[in-house]
Scaffold this active site. Structure first.
Site, PDB file in Angstrom:
ATOM      1  N   HIS A  74      38.416  35.401  28.394  1.00 51.69           N
ATOM      2  CA  HIS A  74      38.315  36.136  27.175  1.00 51.69           C
ATOM      3  C   HIS A  74      38.572  35.363  25.861  1.00 51.69           C
ATOM      4  O   HIS A  74      37.378  35.421  25.148  1.00 51.69           O
ATOM      5  CB  HIS A  74      39.151  37.387  26.835  1.00 51.69           C
ATOM      6  CG  HIS A  74      39.444  38.340  28.345  1.00 51.69           C
ATOM      7  ND1 HIS A  74      40.545  38.807  28.727  1.00 51.69           N
ATOM      8  CD2 HIS A  74      38.270  39.164  28.747  1.00 51.69           C
ATOM      9  CE1 HIS A  74      40.361  39.799  29.634  1.00 51.69           C
ATOM     10  NE2 HIS A  74      38.897  39.883  29.774  1.00 51.69           N
ATOM     11  N   LYS A 120      44.822  56.886  32.632  1.00 56.78           N
ATOM     12  CA  LYS A 120      45.050  55.877  33.541  1.00 56.78           C
ATOM     13  C   LYS A 120      45.797  54.762  32.670  1.00 56.78           C
ATOM     14  O   LYS A 120      45.261  54.124  31.563  1.00 56.78           O
ATOM     15  CB  LYS A 120      43.631  55.106  33.783  1.00 56.78           C
ATOM     16  CG  LYS A 120      43.675  54.482  35.266  1.00 56.78           C
ATOM     17  CD  LYS A 120      42.222  54.019  35.758  1.00 56.78           C
ATOM     18  CE  LYS A 120      42.119  52.455  35.418  1.00 56.78           C
ATOM     19  NZ  LYS A 120      40.862  52.126  35.687  1.00 56.78           N
ATOM     20  N   ARG A 125      30.574  35.845  34.842  1.00 53.26           N
ATOM     21  CA  ARG A 125      31.486  34.972  35.537  1.00 53.26           C
ATOM     22  C   ARG A 125      30.607  34.843  36.869  1.00 53.26           C
ATOM     23  O   ARG A 125      30.552  33.636  37.184  1.00 53.26           O
ATOM     24  CB  ARG A 125      32.900  35.479  36.153  1.00 53.26           C
ATOM     25  CG  ARG A 125      34.062  35.329  34.887  1.00 53.26           C
ATOM     26  CD  ARG A 125      35.102  36.187  35.119  1.00 53.26           C
ATOM     27  NE  ARG A 125      34.726  37.615  35.274  1.00 53.26           N
ATOM     28  CZ  ARG A 125      35.632  38.208  35.161  1.00 53.26           C
ATOM     29  NH1 ARG A 125      36.954  38.136  35.445  1.00 53.26           N
ATOM     30  NH2 ARG A 125      35.290  39.821  35.127  1.00 53.26           N
ATOM     31  N   SER A 178      41.789  39.501  34.561  1.00 52.45           N
ATOM     32  CA  SER A 178      43.070  40.051  34.202  1.00 52.45           C
ATOM     33  C   SER A 178      43.681  40.916  35.345  1.00 52.45           C
ATOM     34  O   SER A 178      44.923  40.910  35.598  1.00 52.45           O
ATOM     35  CB  SER A 178      42.691  41.123  33.306  1.00 52.45           C
ATOM     36  OG  SER A 178      42.218  40.802  32.200  1.00 52.45           O
TER      37      SER A 178
HETATM   38  P1  ADP Z   1      38.513  41.733  33.492  1.00 49.81           P
HETATM   39  O1  ADP Z   1      37.216  41.871  34.308  1.00 49.81           O
HETATM   40  O2  ADP Z   1      39.135  40.539  33.644  1.00 49.81           O
HETATM   41  O3  ADP Z   1      39.536  43.127  33.858  1.00 49.81           O
HETATM   42  P2  ADP Z   1      37.794  42.989  31.229  1.00 49.81           P
HETATM   43  O4  ADP Z   1      37.538  44.242  31.747  1.00 49.81           O
HETATM   44  O5  ADP Z   1      38.894  42.883  29.936  1.00 49.81           O
HETATM   45  O6  ADP Z   1      38.054  41.930  31.891  1.00 49.81           O
HETATM   46  O7  ADP Z   1      36.591  42.411  30.551  1.00 49.81           O
HETATM   47  C1  ADP Z   1      36.022  42.061  29.316  1.00 49.81           C
HETATM   48  C2  ADP Z   1      34.933  41.155  29.163  1.00 49.81           C
HETATM   49  O8  ADP Z   1      35.359  39.928  29.359  1.00 49.81           O
HETATM   50  C3  ADP Z   1      33.981  41.478  30.429  1.00 49.81           C
HETATM   51  O9  ADP Z   1      32.545  41.171  29.835  1.00 49.81           O
HETATM   52  C4  ADP Z   1      34.039  40.525  31.329  1.00 49.81           C
HETATM   53  O10 ADP Z   1      32.963  39.946  32.048  1.00 49.81           O
HETATM   54  C5  ADP Z   1      34.708  39.171  30.436  1.00 49.81           C
HETATM   55  N1  ADP Z   1      35.484  38.353  31.105  1.00 49.81           N
HETATM   56  C6  ADP Z   1      36.721  38.736  31.834  1.00 49.81           C
HETATM   57  N2  ADP Z   1      37.026  37.672  32.172  1.00 49.81           N
HETATM   58  C7  ADP Z   1      36.352  36.627  31.814  1.00 49.81           C
HETATM   59  C8  ADP Z   1      36.341  35.275  32.294  1.00 49.81           C
HETATM   60  N3  ADP Z   1      37.525  34.518  33.008  1.00 49.81           N
HETATM   61  N4  ADP Z   1      35.622  34.347  31.880  1.00 49.81           N
HETATM   62  C9  ADP Z   1      34.352  34.977  30.988  1.00 49.81           C
HETATM   63  N5  ADP Z   1      34.326  36.370  30.838  1.00 49.81           N
HETATM   64  C10 ADP Z   1      35.469  37.099  31.191  1.00 49.81           C
END
Ligand code: ADP
Length: 152
Positions: A18, A42, A91, A129
Site C-alpha cells: 500500500h 465485520k 498485483r 494484508s
Molecule cells: P488487501 O487486498 O491487502 O486486503 P486492501 O483491501 O486494503 O488490501 O486494498 C487496498 C488497495 O491496495 C487495493 O487496490 C489493493 O489492490 C492494493 N494493494 C493491496 N496490497 C498491495 C500490494 N502488495 N501492492 C500493491 N497494491 C496493493
C-alpha cells in the site's frame, strides 16, 4: 491544478505494498485521500483508529496524503467529497479480474468517476494484508511486510 484521488481499502494493517502505491502516486495528484472502508458488523483485526494512526505516521512527511474512514459505497463517498479518481493497486491477474468488475460496475453507477490502476513493484506482489493478519494471529514476525512505523 492536479486532481484528487481516493485510495480505498481496508488497510488492516497498511503494508509496504500500500505504502509504495501511495508514494508513487503522490506526484500525480494534488491530494490522495486514503479511505478505510469498514462496516460495523465485520470487525477487522485492528481497530480503525489504530489503522488510521499508523497511516498518519507513515505519511507524516507527505502533507498531500490524508486518511479518513467510511462506510457504504466507495462511489458514494467520491460523490460526497467531489473526487473523480479512485486509485487502486494491481498485483496479479486475480486482482485484475476482481478490480475490473468493481471498476466497471462503479462506472455504470457513476459514469463521471474513473478508476486508475498502478502496477505493484515486483518485490511487493506477494504482500497482502490478509496474510499479514494470519502471520500476526499465529504469533509470527510480519515486520518485513509493513512500513517501519507500524509496530504491533
Ligand atoms: P488487501 O487486498 O491487502 O486486503 P486492501 O483491501 O486494503 O488490501 O486494498 C487496498 C488497495 O491496495 C487495493 O487496490 C489493493 O489492490 C492494493 N494493494 C493491496 N496490497 C498491495 C500490494 N502488495 N501492492 C500493491 N497494491 C496493493
Amino acid at each position: 491544478m492536479k486532481p484528487i484521488a481516493l485510495f480505498p481499502g481496508s488497510f488492516d494493517p497498511i503494508t509496504r505494498g500500500h505504502e509504495s502505491i501511495v508514494v508513487r502516486a503522490i506526484p500525480l495528484f494534488e491530494k490522495i485521500i486514503i479511505a478505510i472502508g469498514h462496516n460495523s458488523e465485520k470487525q477487522g483485526l485492528f481497530p480503525v483508529e489504530k489503522r488510521m494512526e499508523w497511516i498518519r505516521l507513515v505519511f507524516k512527511d507527505h502533507p498531500s496524503v490524508e486518511v479518513i474512514e467510511y462506510q457504504g459505497l466507495t462511489v458514494d463517498l467520491c460523490r460526497k467529497l467531489g473526487v473523480r479518481f479512485i486509485l487502486r493497486g494491481l498485483r496479479t491477474s486475480a486482482d485484475f479480474e476482481f478490480e475490473r468488475s468493481i471498476g466497471q460496475m462503479n462506472k455504470k453507477m457513476h459514469p463521471d468517476i474513473e478508476t486508475v490502476f498502478m502496477l505493484t513493484v515486483p518485490e511487493h506482489t506477494a504482500i497482502t494484508s490478509s496474510i499479514v493478519r494470519d502471520i500476526i494471529r499465529n504469533g509470527g514476525d510480519a515486520s518485513q511486510f509493513v512500513p517501519d512505523q507500524v509496530k504491533f
